[in-house]
Design an enzyme around this catalytic site. Structure first.
Site, PDB file in Angstrom:
ATOM      1  N   ASN A 134       4.744  12.077   2.195  1.00 33.05           N
ATOM      2  CA  ASN A 134       5.233  11.239   1.112  1.00 33.05           C
ATOM      3  C   ASN A 134       4.048  11.036   0.175  1.00 33.05           C
ATOM      4  OD1 ASN A 134       6.015   9.220  -0.647  1.00 33.05           O
ATOM      5  ND2 ASN A 134       6.917   7.919   0.924  1.00 33.05           N
TER       6      ASN A 134
ATOM      7  N   ARG B 139       3.534   9.269  -2.249  1.00 38.26           N
ATOM      8  CA  ARG B 139       3.305   7.896  -2.679  1.00 38.26           C
ATOM      9  C   ARG B 139       2.559   7.082  -1.626  1.00 38.26           C
ATOM     10  NH1 ARG B 139       8.521   5.173  -4.715  1.00 38.26           N
ATOM     11  NH2 ARG B 139       6.957   3.673  -5.375  1.00 38.26           N
ATOM     12  N   CYS B 140       2.393   7.630  -0.433  1.00 39.69           N
ATOM     13  CA  CYS B 140       1.754   6.931   0.687  1.00 39.69           C
ATOM     14  C   CYS B 140       0.282   7.310   0.775  1.00 39.69           C
ATOM     15  CB  CYS B 140       2.484   7.301   1.975  1.00 39.69           C
ATOM     16  SG  CYS B 140       1.678   6.734   3.483  1.00 39.69           S
ATOM     17  N   SER B 141      -0.597   6.321   0.750  1.00 39.68           N
ATOM     18  CA  SER B 141      -2.036   6.600   0.800  1.00 39.68           C
ATOM     19  C   SER B 141      -2.444   7.252   2.121  1.00 39.68           C
ATOM     20  CB  SER B 141      -2.843   5.322   0.566  1.00 39.68           C
ATOM     21  OG  SER B 141      -2.604   4.378   1.593  1.00 39.68           O
TER      22      SER B 141
END
Length: 118
Positions: A8, A10-12
């Site tokens: 994902n 958007r996930c750090s």
């Protein structure tokens, strides 16, 4: 070495795990699992490779999980895998799978991926 990351962007944690893989000189197959949702069978296989129950793959802090009215019994791996296939946002991330060696890790923390790298 053939690695697949359920990613994902958007996930750090997912981005950092991908960076560690690439820093090791490996270009993994990137599966954007929110767009290319894993099947119930794939989720069950991933859980088995991780040595976990399907319930251990749940992101219990996600609103989709907390607000679910159709959540099956958490002890029913097959039903829960089917539910996760319909609610991929709840799947723990990132998952990295070594297709050659048969292993897998959850990249939380991202350094967990070191167990799969040469």
């Amino acid at each position: 070495m053939a690695l697949t990351i359920y990613h994902n962007p958007r996930c750090s944690k997912s981005r950092k795990t991908l960076e560690l893989i690439r820093d090791a000189g490996i270009e993994p197959e990137i599966r954007l699992y929110l767009e290319d949702t894993p099947t119930a069978d794939e989720i069950s296989t991933v859980a088995a490779k991780l040595g976990l129950r399907v319930a251990d793959l749940l992101r219990r802090g996600e609103n989709t999980f907390k607000e679910a009215t159709d959540l099956p019994d958490l002890a029913d791996d097959a039903a829960l895998a089917a539910w996760l296939a319909e609610h991929a946002i709840v799947l723990e991330r990132p998952v990295v799978i070594d297709s050659d060696g048969g292993g897998a890790v959850i990249g939380r923390p991202p350094e967990n991926v070191q167990a799969l790298l040469p």
